[in-house]
Enzyme design. Structure first.
Site, short mmCIF file in Angstrom:
data_model
loop_
_atom_site.label_atom_id
_atom_site.label_comp_id
_atom_site.label_asym_id
_atom_site.label_seq_id
_atom_site.Cartn_x
_atom_site.Cartn_y
_atom_site.Cartn_z
N LYS A 148 53.58 76.50 128.07
CA LYS A 148 54.35 77.59 128.60
C LYS A 148 55.08 77.28 129.94
O LYS A 148 56.33 77.58 130.21
CB LYS A 148 53.59 78.90 128.95
CG LYS A 148 54.19 79.98 129.37
CD LYS A 148 55.24 80.54 128.55
CE LYS A 148 55.92 81.68 129.35
NZ LYS A 148 57.06 82.18 128.36
N LYS A 175 58.35 83.39 139.41
CA LYS A 175 56.96 83.15 139.42
C LYS A 175 56.72 81.73 138.32
O LYS A 175 56.03 81.01 138.82
CB LYS A 175 56.33 84.26 138.67
CG LYS A 175 54.65 84.05 138.64
CD LYS A 175 53.93 84.96 137.65
CE LYS A 175 54.09 84.81 136.06
NZ LYS A 175 53.21 85.39 134.99
N THR A 182 51.34 85.01 131.20
CA THR A 182 51.85 83.67 131.88
C THR A 182 51.05 83.36 133.28
O THR A 182 51.37 84.01 134.20
CB THR A 182 53.28 83.38 132.14
OG1 THR A 182 53.92 83.75 130.75
CG2 THR A 182 53.72 82.14 132.47
#
Ligand code: NAD
Length: 297
Positions: free
Chosen positions: A168, A243, A93
Site C-alpha cells: 500500500k 499521512k 492504511t
C-alpha cells in the site's frame, strides 16, 4: 451467511460494510462518531454500543480506522471479546510496525489476522471494486478472501505479516507523485492555451496515461465523477495522502531506499496542508500548483 463485525464506518468503512449487508451478511458495526453509525444503520448495519459489543456473534472482524494508533487502541479491546480462531482483518492504511504489533496481539489471543489495506477510493468502496493487498498466513488469507471479494474485485496475497501495508505504501507514493505530475501538466496546458479536454483526450490515450488522470482527473470536466467536479470535496483527503507519503518516507528511511520524488511529494502535500487544505481532496493540489507564490523551494 456469517456475521461480521465492522469497526470504523467512515468514508470507506461505511460503504464497505453496506456491501457486506447487500451480499447477505449480518453486519454489526461501531463508530465513535454518531453520524457515521446512523448512516451505516440506514444501509442495514446493526449498530452496537462499543467495539467489543460487535463481537457477540461475529466470526470475523474488519477494522477501517484512520491510523495505526487507532488500530492498536481498538484491537486489544476487540480481542478481549473474541473467541480463539476469530479472524481480524485490518483494512486501514497504517505503518508496517503497527501492523506487525497488531498481528502479534492477535497471535497472543489465538486469533487469525490479516493486514488488508485497500486502493480504489470511496468510489471503489461504494461500487465494491476495491483492490485489497494483504499480508498474513495462508490460512488467514483463505478465510478472508471470500469476504474481501464482496467489497472488492481484486484480492492479492502479497506475503507474510505486514506485506499488505508495504504494498500500500509503495502504491500510494506512486499515486501522490503521479497526481502532482498530472496537476503540473494541466497547469502548464492552461498557460499554453490548451483546453483541459484536449490535454485529457491526448494524455489519456498516450504515454501520460495514469489513474490520477483517467479516474481522478484534477480539473473539472473530463471525468465527471472526479472530486474536481464537486469543489474538491473528498474522496481521499490531502491529509490522508500526506499521512501515506510520510509512511512511505519512514519506510524508505528504515529500509535505506532512495525515493527523492516521494520526499518531494511529501513536502508539497505538507505545504498544502499547512495552507489549511488538509480537508480538501488530494487532487486539489492543482490549486496550489497554479499559485506561483507557493510551492517553490
Ligand atoms: P474516515 O475518517 O472517513 O473514517 C474513519 C472512521 O473511523 C471515522 O468514522 C472515525 O469516527 C472512526 N473511528 C476512529 N476511531 C475509532 C474508534 N476508536 N472506534 C470506532 N471508530 C473509530 O477515513 P476513511 O477515508 O474511511 O479512511 C479509513 C482508512 O482507509 C484510512 O487509514 C485511510 O488512509 C484508508 N484509505 C482511505 C481511502 C479514501 O479514499 N478515503 C482510500 C484508501 C484507503
Amino acid at each position: 451467511m456469517s456475521t461480521i463485525a465492522f469497526i470504523g464506518l467512515g468514508n470507506m468503512g461505511g460503504p464497505m460494510a453496506a456491501n457486506l449487508v447487500k451480499a447477505g451478511h449480518r453486519v454489526v458495526g461501531y463508530d465513535v462518531v454518531a453520524e457515521a453509525a446512523v448512516a451505516a444503520a440506514l444501509a442495514g448495519v446493526e449498530v452496537a454500543g462499543s467495539a467489543r459489543e460487535t463481537l457477540a456473534e461475529a466470526e470475523m472482524v474488519v477494522t477501517m480506522l484512520p491510523v495505526g494508533k487507532h488500530v492498536l487502541a481498538v484491537w486489544p479491546d476487540i480481542l478481549q471479546g473474541a473467541r480463539p480462531g476469530t479472524l481480524l482483518i485490518d483494512s486501514s492504511t497504517i505503518d508496517v510496525d503497527s501492523a506487525l504489533q497488531a498481528h502479534a496481539l492477535a497471535r497472543q489471543h489465538g486469533c487469525l489476522a490479516l493486514d488488508a489495506p485497500v486502493s480504489g477510493g470511496t468510489g471503489g468502496a461504494k461500487a465494491a471494486t476495491l483492490t485489497f493487498m494483504t499480508g498474513g498466513s495462508a490460512e488467514a488469507f483463505d478465510k478472508a478472501k471470500p469476504i474481501l471479494g464482496k467489497m472488492g474485485k481484486n484480492v492479492f496475497h502479497c506475503g507474510d505479516e505486514g506485506a499488505g501495508q508495504a504494498a500500500k505504501v509503495c502504491n500510494n507514493m506512486i499515486l501522490g507523485i503521479s497526481m502532482i505530475g498530472v496537476a503540473e501538466g494541466f497547469a502548464l496546458a492552461e498557460k499554453l492555451g490548451l483546453s483541459h479536454q484536449a490535454l485529457f483526450d491526448v494524455a489519456s490515450t498516450s504515454s501520460g496515461q495514469c489513474w490520477s488522470l483517467t479516474s481522478y482527473c484534477p480539473v473539472p470536466g473530463p471525468v465527471p465523477a472526479s472530486p474536481a467536479n464537486n469543489g474538491y470535496k473528498p474522496g481521499f483527503s490531502a491529509a490522508l495522502m500526506l499521512k501515506d507519503l510520510r509512511l512511505a518516507q519512514e519506510a524508505a528511511m528504515a529500509s535505506g531506499a532512495n525515493t527523492p520524488l516521494g520526499a518531494e511529494a511529501a513536502r508539497i502535500y505538507a505545504l498544502f496542508e499547512g495552507l489549511g487544505h488538509g480537508g480538501d481532496d488530494f487532487s486539489g493540489i492543482i490549486n496550489m500548483i497554479r499559485d506561483k507564490s507557493v510551492g517553490r523551494g
